[in-house]
Design an enzyme around this catalytic site. Structure first.
Site, PDB file in Angstrom:
ATOM      1  N   TYR A 263     102.185  90.294  48.999  1.00 43.77           N
ATOM      2  CA  TYR A 263     101.176  89.517  49.438  1.00 43.77           C
ATOM      3  C   TYR A 263     101.872  88.721  50.632  1.00 43.77           C
ATOM      4  O   TYR A 263     101.080  88.754  51.745  1.00 43.77           O
ATOM      5  CB  TYR A 263     100.506  88.707  48.299  1.00 43.77           C
ATOM      6  CG  TYR A 263      99.505  87.712  48.842  1.00 43.77           C
ATOM      7  CD1 TYR A 263      98.311  88.069  49.180  1.00 43.77           C
ATOM      8  CD2 TYR A 263      99.822  86.510  48.618  1.00 43.77           C
ATOM      9  CE1 TYR A 263      97.549  87.099  49.793  1.00 43.77           C
ATOM     10  CE2 TYR A 263      99.189  85.421  49.035  1.00 43.77           C
ATOM     11  CZ  TYR A 263      97.882  85.675  49.464  1.00 43.77           C
ATOM     12  OH  TYR A 263      96.946  84.775  49.765  1.00 43.77           O
TER      13      TYR A 263
ATOM     14  N   TYR B   3      93.214  90.063  51.866  1.00 39.96           N
ATOM     15  CA  TYR B   3      93.491  90.619  50.469  1.00 39.96           C
ATOM     16  C   TYR B   3      94.280  89.735  49.638  1.00 39.96           C
ATOM     17  O   TYR B   3      95.346  89.634  49.847  1.00 39.96           O
ATOM     18  CB  TYR B   3      94.438  92.115  50.676  1.00 39.96           C
ATOM     19  CG  TYR B   3      94.483  93.069  49.494  1.00 39.96           C
ATOM     20  CD1 TYR B   3      93.768  93.964  49.136  1.00 39.96           C
ATOM     21  CD2 TYR B   3      95.831  92.534  48.716  1.00 39.96           C
ATOM     22  CE1 TYR B   3      94.045  94.595  47.972  1.00 39.96           C
ATOM     23  CE2 TYR B   3      95.872  93.428  47.556  1.00 39.96           C
ATOM     24  CZ  TYR B   3      95.291  94.577  47.246  1.00 39.96           C
ATOM     25  OH  TYR B   3      95.492  95.073  46.175  1.00 39.96           O
TER      26      TYR B   3
END
Ligand SMILES: NC(=O)c1ccc[n+]([C@@H]2O[C@H](COP(=O)([O-])OP(=O)(O)OC[C@H]3O[C@@H](n4cnc5c(N)ncnc54)[C@H](OP(=O)(O)O)[C@@H]3O)[C@@H](O)[C@H]2O)c1
Length: 284
Positions: free
Chosen positions: A129, A65
């Site tokens: 992230y 992702y």
């Protein structure tokens, strides 16, 4: 014995570059490339099925992702893919005796260094992230002994969404462009990383561990944009600005240059300067 390799996330930019490298090498190694629609790494049944059909010597995880800003609001999905997904792959690799080559990021660091980050430096991510990718690394290392974690930075290629493609588009659309000048890193051509991954596989390396791989040299996003402009011969005014003038949802490290010494010394592997690599890519 013919080597068999499974590649996840095959339609991402690294996955596509790896497909190109395999085609060019025309070797006897058998690669199975699976996209997110063929194999969702968050689905353990799909993973088990993929590994049951064949015996794989290596699995290369190109699935991730990667929407850094959206991750700030979509924490659950970022962790599902980058942490749980990696854990799932590590578990299936352990069960089937497969070596895992996993890709991680310079964003595991906080950017406070002023010299290139070594593999042994403390990891302190400053955005979701980075946290999700670091959690994936930790899960993987708890489960497997035979793995390569390759942290890379500022990936670009002819595929997918990346800074080079965005700049080339904006250069044609705009007369002037503001680009951040106070974040320093090393642009890395995904094709060069794909070649290194292919090298690890074809040499059947057992030098397991964490590695930093990037093109050589460092620059800011502004410097990167200026070089893209120079090489593409497009006319646009590029104005350097501070990160504070270009607020984003995710905070980014000010400095995320990776030291590539371990790769160069362990594998006697020659790395390419980022400007030369960019020139090669733009000439394709
Ligand atoms: N891009 C960078 O600047 C950068 C910098 C440092 C490190 N990295 C790392 O380098 C690696 C490769 O990055 P990249 O730029 O090639 O990324 P990318 O172009 O975004 O590709 C990622 C791929 O993963 C797939 N994917 C997402 N969720 C998945 C799931 N649940 N199951 C299976 N596949 C899934 C995506 O498919 P869909 O498109 O269908 O969702 C996409 O094809 C990643 O690990 C990334 O974290 C990237």
């Amino acid at each position: 014995m013919v080597l068999r390799i499974l590649v996840t996330g095959s339609q991402g930019q690294l996955g596509q570059c790896l497909q190109d490298v395999v085609l060019k090498n025309n070797s006897s190694i058998e690669f199975v490339f699976l996209s997110s629609s063929d194999l969702d790494i968050t689905n353990t049944d799909q993973l088990e099925n993929a590994f049951q059909t064949e015996n794989f010597d290596f699995c290369v995880n190109c699935a991730a992702y990667t929407a850094v800003d959206v991750a700030e609001e979509n924490q659950e999905l970022a962790f599902k893919v980058n942490a749980e997904g990696v854990k799932n792959i590590a578990e299936v690799c352990k069960k089937h005796n497969t070596t895992l080559i996993h890709i991680s990021t310079d964003f595991v660091f906080d950017g406070k260094n002023r010299t290139p980050y070594k593999e042994t430096n403390t990891t302190t991510p400053i955005n979701i992230y980075g946290e999700s990718k670091l959690t994936g690394e930790i899960f993987l290392q708890d489960i497997l002994d035979r793995y390569f974690i390759i942290r890379t930075s500022w990936l670009y290629s002819e595929y997918g969404h990346n800074f080079v493609k965005t700049m080339l588009r904006l250069f044609k659309e705009k007369d002037a462009l503001n680009v951040v000048d106070d974040q320093i890193g090393s642009p890395t051509y995904a094709g060069d990383l794909a070649k290194f991954i292919y090298y690890i596989i074809s040499s059947q390396s057992t030098n397991y561990g964490v590695y930093h791989f990037s093109n050589l040299g460092e620059t800011s996003w502004f410097g990167f944009a200026k070089k893209i402009k120079e090489l593409s011969k497009l006319h646009v005014k590029i104005i350097p600005i501070a990160s504070s003038e270009f607020p984003t949802k995710a905070v980014r490290p000010n400095y995320s240059v990776l030291s590539t010494k371990k790769v160069e010394e362990t594998f006697s592997y020659g790395l390419i300067n980022w400007e030369n690599s960019l020139q090669n890519m733009l000439a394709i």
